[in-house]
Design an enzyme around this catalytic site. Structure first.
Site, short mmCIF file in Angstrom:
data_model
loop_
_atom_site.label_atom_id
_atom_site.label_comp_id
_atom_site.label_asym_id
_atom_site.label_seq_id
_atom_site.Cartn_x
_atom_site.Cartn_y
_atom_site.Cartn_z
N ARG A 22 0.84 -1.20 0.00
CA ARG A 22 0.00 0.00 0.00
C ARG A 22 0.87 1.25 0.00
O ARG A 22 2.06 1.19 0.33
CB ARG A 22 -0.88 0.05 1.26
CG ARG A 22 -1.99 -0.93 1.25
CD ARG A 22 -2.90 -0.74 2.45
NE ARG A 22 -2.35 -1.34 3.64
CZ ARG A 22 -3.09 -1.94 4.59
NH1 ARG A 22 -4.38 -2.00 4.47
NH2 ARG A 22 -2.52 -2.47 5.65
N SER A 149 10.75 10.21 8.04
CA SER A 149 9.62 11.14 8.00
C SER A 149 10.19 12.53 8.24
O SER A 149 11.30 12.67 8.77
CB SER A 149 8.64 10.79 9.12
OG SER A 149 7.70 11.83 9.32
N TYR A 162 6.52 8.26 17.91
CA TYR A 162 6.74 8.30 16.46
C TYR A 162 8.01 9.09 16.15
O TYR A 162 8.86 8.65 15.38
CB TYR A 162 5.53 8.92 15.77
CG TYR A 162 5.59 8.88 14.25
CD1 TYR A 162 5.49 7.69 13.55
CD2 TYR A 162 5.76 10.05 13.51
CE1 TYR A 162 5.55 7.66 12.16
CE2 TYR A 162 5.81 10.03 12.12
CZ TYR A 162 5.70 8.82 11.45
OH TYR A 162 5.76 8.80 10.07
N LYS A 166 11.51 7.77 14.29
CA LYS A 166 11.94 8.31 12.99
C LYS A 166 13.29 9.04 13.09
O LYS A 166 14.10 8.97 12.18
CB LYS A 166 10.85 9.21 12.41
CG LYS A 166 9.57 8.45 12.03
CD LYS A 166 9.83 7.35 11.00
CE LYS A 166 8.55 6.72 10.48
NZ LYS A 166 8.80 5.69 9.45
P1 NAI Z 1 0.51 2.87 4.44
O1 NAI Z 1 -0.25 2.48 5.64
O2 NAI Z 1 -0.22 3.24 3.21
O3 NAI Z 1 1.55 1.73 4.06
C1 NAI Z 1 2.35 1.12 5.03
C2 NAI Z 1 2.33 -0.37 4.79
O4 NAI Z 1 3.13 -0.98 5.80
C3 NAI Z 1 0.91 -0.95 4.93
O5 NAI Z 1 0.57 -1.71 3.81
C4 NAI Z 1 0.98 -1.80 6.20
O6 NAI Z 1 0.18 -2.95 6.13
C5 NAI Z 1 2.46 -2.14 6.23
N1 NAI Z 1 2.90 -2.49 7.57
C6 NAI Z 1 2.61 -1.90 8.74
N2 NAI Z 1 3.15 -2.56 9.76
C7 NAI Z 1 3.83 -3.60 9.22
C8 NAI Z 1 4.60 -4.66 9.78
N3 NAI Z 1 4.75 -4.81 11.11
N4 NAI Z 1 5.18 -5.53 8.93
C9 NAI Z 1 5.00 -5.42 7.60
N5 NAI Z 1 4.25 -4.46 7.03
C10 NAI Z 1 3.68 -3.56 7.84
O7 NAI Z 1 1.48 4.03 4.90
P2 NAI Z 1 2.47 4.97 4.06
O8 NAI Z 1 1.98 6.34 4.23
O9 NAI Z 1 2.71 4.44 2.74
O10 NAI Z 1 3.78 4.84 4.97
C11 NAI Z 1 4.99 4.25 4.53
C12 NAI Z 1 6.11 4.83 5.36
O11 NAI Z 1 6.17 6.25 5.13
C13 NAI Z 1 5.96 4.65 6.86
O12 NAI Z 1 7.22 4.30 7.39
C14 NAI Z 1 5.53 6.02 7.35
O13 NAI Z 1 5.94 6.26 8.68
C15 NAI Z 1 6.23 6.91 6.37
N6 NAI Z 1 5.63 8.23 6.25
C16 NAI Z 1 4.41 8.43 5.64
C17 NAI Z 1 3.87 9.69 5.55
C18 NAI Z 1 2.57 9.97 4.89
O14 NAI Z 1 2.15 11.14 4.86
N7 NAI Z 1 1.87 9.01 4.32
C19 NAI Z 1 4.59 10.87 6.07
C20 NAI Z 1 5.86 10.55 6.69
C21 NAI Z 1 6.35 9.29 6.76
#
Ligand code: NAI
Length: 294
Positions: A22, A149, A162, A166
């Site tokens: 995702r 982040s 958090y 990070k």
């Molecule tokens: P998202 O929720 O769309 O994707 C994250 C994916 O990681 C999900 O599919 C989830 O199932 C998976 N996941 C969560 N815990 C897990 C685990 N224990 N083992 C395996 N998979 C796991 O989130 P997004 O936004 O794509 O986030 C990706 C990264 O970007 C994260 O590290 C988040 O902290 C970072 N981030 C996102 C921001 C945003 O605005 N979306 C801003 C700053 C940082």
């Protein structure tokens, strides 16, 4: 082997993307497939993996979907062996899986510390320990991107757990970059600003049942954050392309927007101010701080 070159020959390389089902991870996977890489996406959500397979539409010899909780070291080793056997040696690693969670200082919780640090920090380390040994002896350049982040650079109100996770990813990445450079392994750290993903809702679903519940105020903030990200966040596919652009140039840092410049400058000025103050203050005790600092 030069230590500064990036990677431009993606065709046929094997990439491993955590949280790849995702959001940003899916965007990275899509960009990798476009450039001809073989991609393993690992994610804790079986449903999301199923959907990602439909969305990406690549053949099984180019795309593997693996259920993995990045905190589960044994499973991580099994998954890595499977990828090595089916696709080949991983030379591109994206430690991206993450959640955006914390607790209030009035309801401190070891469980939440373990939960947030386990996924956001240890998950990154588990990827490194799993794949770096083979990268050290690889005849080809390799590259690692760790997702941090903006909350790894500045206090922006995302909750202290958090932020701690990070900031740690940033320190780990910067240091590892130096230590791996002469092995021909590049390291970049990604600082997403708001990106249009469902991370707030995905995080809520993963919060341990026995964790202290969010206060009404935090719930409202999270609702607002969810709307902000999904309505105004940057497109995850664009972020995926930006990430690969950085791999091509072996850039140390990957940002997704230019909004924090003044705040970062203020933080830097305050740090430098504290150093100047210390120099004058401790000189009164006869200390030569400049000499001690070297
Ligand atoms: P998202 O929720 O769309 O994707 C994250 C994916 O990681 C999900 O599919 C989830 O199932 C998976 N996941 C969560 N815990 C897990 C685990 N224990 N083992 C395996 N998979 C796991 O989130 P997004 O936004 O794509 O986030 C990706 C990264 O970007 C994260 O590290 C988040 O902290 C970072 N981030 C996102 C921001 C945003 O605005 N979306 C801003 C700053 C940082």
């Amino acid at each position: 082997m030069s230590t500064n070159d990036g990677i431009t020959d993606f065709e046929g390389r094997v990439a491993f993307v955590t949280g790849g089902a995702r959001g940003i991870g899916l965007g990275i996977a899509r960009a990798l497939l476009r450039l001809g890489a073989k991609v393993a996406i690992a994610d804790i959500s079986e449903d999301a993996l199923d959907r990602a397979g439909d969305v990406l539409g690549a053949s099984p010899d180019r795309l593997r979907r693996l259920r993995l909780d990045v905190t589960d070291r044994q499973r991580y080793a099994e998954v890595a062996a499977e990828v090595r056997r089916d696709l080949g040696e991983v030379s591109l690693l994206f430690n991206n899986a993450g959640i955006i969670d914390s607790v209030s200082p009035s309801s401190l919780s070891y469980e939440m510390w373990d939960h947030v640090m386990g996924i956001n920090l240890e998950g990154v380390y588990n990827g490194i320990q799993t794949f770096v040994p083979a990268m050290l002896t690889s005849p080809r350049r390799c590259h690692i991107v760790n997702t941090a982040s903006e909350a790894g650079l500045l206090e922006v109100g995302s909750g202290f757990l958090y932020h701690a996770s990070k900031y740690a990813v940033v320190g780990l990445s910067e240091s590892l970059r130096r230590e791996l450079a002469h092995f021909g392994v590049g390291v970049s750290v990604l600082f997403p600003g708001p990106v249009a993903t469902e991370i707030v809702e995905n995080t809520r679903r993963m919060r341990p049942e026995t964790a202290p519940p969010h206060t009404k105020r935090v719930t409202e903030i999270l609702d607002y954050a969810h709307r902000l990200l999904t309505e105004q966040g940057a497109p995850p596919d664009g972020v995926g392309e930006l990430v690969l652009d950085a791999v091509e140039t072996n850039a140390p840092y990957i940002a997704t927007r230019d909004e924090l410049r003044e705040a970062l400058q203020r933080r830097t000025d305050e740090l430098i101010g504290a150093m100047r103050h210390a120099e004058g203050f401790l000189a009164g005790f006869g200390a030569d701080t400049a000499r001690l600092a070297t």
